[in-house]
Write a protein that holds these residues in place. Structure first.
Motif, PDB file in Angstrom:
ATOM      1  N   TRP A  56      -2.896   3.888 -10.431  1.00  0.00           N
ATOM      2  CA  TRP A  56      -2.134   3.687  -9.196  1.00  0.00           C
ATOM      3  C   TRP A  56      -3.049   3.806  -7.982  1.00  0.00           C
ATOM      4  CZ3 TRP A  56       2.064   1.132  -9.116  1.00  0.00           C
ATOM      5  CH2 TRP A  56       3.013   1.235 -10.126  1.00  0.00           C
ATOM      6  N   ILE A  57      -4.029   4.701  -8.060  1.00  0.00           N
ATOM      7  CA  ILE A  57      -4.998   4.825  -6.965  1.00  0.00           C
ATOM      8  C   ILE A  57      -5.787   3.523  -6.814  1.00  0.00           C
ATOM      9  CG2 ILE A  57      -7.135   5.988  -6.259  1.00  0.00           C
ATOM     10  CD1 ILE A  57      -5.938   8.556  -7.490  1.00  0.00           C
ATOM     11  N   THR A  58      -6.147   2.917  -7.933  1.00  0.00           N
ATOM     12  CA  THR A  58      -6.855   1.637  -7.891  1.00  0.00           C
ATOM     13  C   THR A  58      -5.982   0.563  -7.237  1.00  0.00           C
ATOM     14  OG1 THR A  58      -8.055   2.217  -9.889  1.00  0.00           O
ATOM     15  CG2 THR A  58      -8.004  -0.113  -9.294  1.00  0.00           C
ATOM     16  N   MET A  59      -4.702   0.527  -7.603  1.00  0.00           N
ATOM     17  CA  MET A  59      -3.798  -0.459  -6.997  1.00  0.00           C
ATOM     18  C   MET A  59      -3.633  -0.214  -5.503  1.00  0.00           C
ATOM     19  SD  MET A  59      -0.851  -1.208  -9.806  1.00  0.00           S
ATOM     20  CE  MET A  59      -0.024  -2.292  -8.677  1.00  0.00           C
ATOM     21  N   ALA A  60      -3.537   1.050  -5.098  1.00  0.00           N
ATOM     22  CA  ALA A  60      -3.426   1.371  -3.677  1.00  0.00           C
ATOM     23  C   ALA A  60      -4.682   0.937  -2.925  1.00  0.00           C
ATOM     24  CB  ALA A  60      -3.174   2.869  -3.493  1.00  0.00           C
ATOM     25  N   SER A  61      -5.831   1.108  -3.546  1.00  0.00           N
ATOM     26  CA  SER A  61      -7.092   0.688  -2.919  1.00  0.00           C
ATOM     27  C   SER A  61      -7.147  -0.828  -2.752  1.00  0.00           C
ATOM     28  CB  SER A  61      -8.283   1.139  -3.759  1.00  0.00           C
ATOM     29  OG  SER A  61      -8.296   2.522  -3.885  1.00  0.00           O
ATOM     30  N   MET A  62      -6.708  -1.544  -3.775  1.00  0.00           N
ATOM     31  CA  MET A  62      -6.715  -3.008  -3.689  1.00  0.00           C
ATOM     32  C   MET A  62      -5.734  -3.497  -2.621  1.00  0.00           C
ATOM     33  SD  MET A  62      -7.266  -4.229  -7.664  1.00  0.00           S
ATOM     34  CE  MET A  62      -5.543  -4.261  -7.948  1.00  0.00           C
ATOM     35  N   ALA A  63      -4.558  -2.876  -2.550  1.00  0.00           N
ATOM     36  CA  ALA A  63      -3.582  -3.272  -1.535  1.00  0.00           C
ATOM     37  C   ALA A  63      -4.103  -2.947  -0.137  1.00  0.00           C
ATOM     38  CB  ALA A  63      -2.248  -2.587  -1.792  1.00  0.00           C
ATOM     39  N   SER A  92       0.840  -1.207   0.000  1.00  0.00           N
ATOM     40  CA  SER A  92       0.000   0.000   0.000  1.00  0.00           C
ATOM     41  C   SER A  92       0.869   1.250   0.000  1.00  0.00           C
ATOM     42  CB  SER A  92      -0.912   0.020   1.224  1.00  0.00           C
ATOM     43  OG  SER A  92      -1.801  -1.053   1.200  1.00  0.00           O
ATOM     44  N   LEU A  93       1.908   1.252   0.820  1.00  0.00           N
ATOM     45  CA  LEU A  93       2.826   2.394   0.836  1.00  0.00           C
ATOM     46  C   LEU A  93       3.476   2.592  -0.525  1.00  0.00           C
ATOM     47  CD1 LEU A  93       4.623   1.883   4.265  1.00  0.00           C
ATOM     48  CD2 LEU A  93       2.983   3.651   3.670  1.00  0.00           C
ATOM     49  N   TRP A  94       3.900   1.489  -1.139  1.00  0.00           N
ATOM     50  CA  TRP A  94       4.512   1.549  -2.460  1.00  0.00           C
ATOM     51  C   TRP A  94       3.538   2.141  -3.477  1.00  0.00           C
ATOM     52  CZ3 TRP A  94       3.028  -1.589  -6.721  1.00  0.00           C
ATOM     53  CH2 TRP A  94       3.844  -1.474  -7.841  1.00  0.00           C
ATOM     54  N   SER A  95       2.286   1.722  -3.432  1.00  0.00           N
ATOM     55  CA  SER A  95       1.284   2.223  -4.377  1.00  0.00           C
ATOM     56  C   SER A  95       1.003   3.700  -4.163  1.00  0.00           C
ATOM     57  CB  SER A  95      -0.011   1.427  -4.253  1.00  0.00           C
ATOM     58  OG  SER A  95       0.198   0.091  -4.598  1.00  0.00           O
ATOM     59  N   VAL A  96       0.923   4.125  -2.927  1.00  0.00           N
ATOM     60  CA  VAL A  96       0.668   5.533  -2.633  1.00  0.00           C
ATOM     61  C   VAL A  96       1.838   6.387  -3.125  1.00  0.00           C
ATOM     62  CG1 VAL A  96       0.416   7.221  -0.774  1.00  0.00           C
ATOM     63  CG2 VAL A  96      -0.929   5.125  -0.740  1.00  0.00           C
ATOM     64  N   MET A  97       3.053   5.926  -2.897  1.00  0.00           N
ATOM     65  CA  MET A  97       4.209   6.661  -3.408  1.00  0.00           C
ATOM     66  C   MET A  97       4.185   6.725  -4.931  1.00  0.00           C
ATOM     67  SD  MET A  97       7.348   5.509  -0.979  1.00  0.00           S
ATOM     68  CE  MET A  97       8.482   6.632  -1.765  1.00  0.00           C
ATOM     69  N   SER A  98       3.733   5.655  -5.562  1.00  0.00           N
ATOM     70  CA  SER A  98       3.684   5.603  -7.023  1.00  0.00           C
ATOM     71  C   SER A  98       2.660   6.574  -7.597  1.00  0.00           C
ATOM     72  CB  SER A  98       3.370   4.180  -7.480  1.00  0.00           C
ATOM     73  OG  SER A  98       4.415   3.307  -7.099  1.00  0.00           O
ATOM     74  N   ILE A  99       1.593   6.841  -6.853  1.00  0.00           N
ATOM     75  CA  ILE A  99       0.587   7.814  -7.306  1.00  0.00           C
ATOM     76  C   ILE A  99       1.263   9.169  -7.531  1.00  0.00           C
ATOM     77  CG2 ILE A  99      -1.452   9.134  -6.643  1.00  0.00           C
ATOM     78  CD1 ILE A  99      -2.293   6.614  -4.993  1.00  0.00           C
ATOM     79  N   PHE A 100       2.011   9.607  -6.529  1.00  0.00           N
ATOM     80  CA  PHE A 100       2.659  10.912  -6.621  1.00  0.00           C
ATOM     81  C   PHE A 100       3.812  10.900  -7.621  1.00  0.00           C
ATOM     82  CE2 PHE A 100       0.757  10.783  -2.352  1.00  0.00           C
ATOM     83  CZ  PHE A 100      -0.145  11.825  -2.522  1.00  0.00           C
ATOM     84  N   TRP A 101       4.508   9.782  -7.706  1.00  0.00           N
ATOM     85  CA  TRP A 101       5.626   9.666  -8.640  1.00  0.00           C
ATOM     86  C   TRP A 101       5.133   9.738 -10.079  1.00  0.00           C
ATOM     87  CZ3 TRP A 101       7.178   6.065 -12.324  1.00  0.00           C
ATOM     88  CH2 TRP A 101       8.493   6.180 -12.753  1.00  0.00           C
ATOM     89  N   ALA A 102       4.008   9.113 -10.370  1.00  0.00           N
ATOM     90  CA  ALA A 102       3.476   9.076 -11.738  1.00  0.00           C
ATOM     91  C   ALA A 102       2.972  10.435 -12.204  1.00  0.00           C
ATOM     92  CB  ALA A 102       2.362   8.045 -11.838  1.00  0.00           C
TER      93      ALA A 102
END
Length: 92
Positions: free
Chosen positions: A66-73, A44-54
């Motif tokens: 990336w938001i969808t992936m963070a939600s699933m994680a 989840s942390l990785w996905s949240v960081m990826s949202i801002f990175w993207a």
């Protein structure tokens, strides 16, 4: 070549998921559940960081995905935490 924080989090999450599956196969199913919850929390942390990175770098996925992936994680973190709290081991 140095690894960035996102790469380290991805490696940690993958290793934790592997350890959780091995623990579940060695009759430590409840421990495997807790480790899997921890792995998805790191994911989840990785996905949240990826949202801002993207948002500022070229990425294979859009920030919306990336938001969808963070939600699933996050959902998987809650799911495995719930299983652990109720004493259900991974694979039972």
């Amino acid at each position: 070549m140095a690894l960035d924080t996102r790469a380290v989090l991805a490696i940690i999450a993958g290793l934790l998921m592997t350890v959780a599956l091995v623990a579940a196969r060695t009759e430590e199913r409840l421990l495997g559940t807790w480790i899997m919850m921890l792995a998805f929390a790191v994911a989840s942390l990785w996905s949240v960081m990826s949202i801002f990175w993207a948002q500022s770098n070229p990425s294979a996925l859009t920030p919306d995905l990336w938001i969808t992936m963070a939600s699933m994680a996050g959902a998987a973190t809650v799911y495995f935490g719930y299983m652990g709290l109720h004493g259900e081991g991974l694979g039972e």
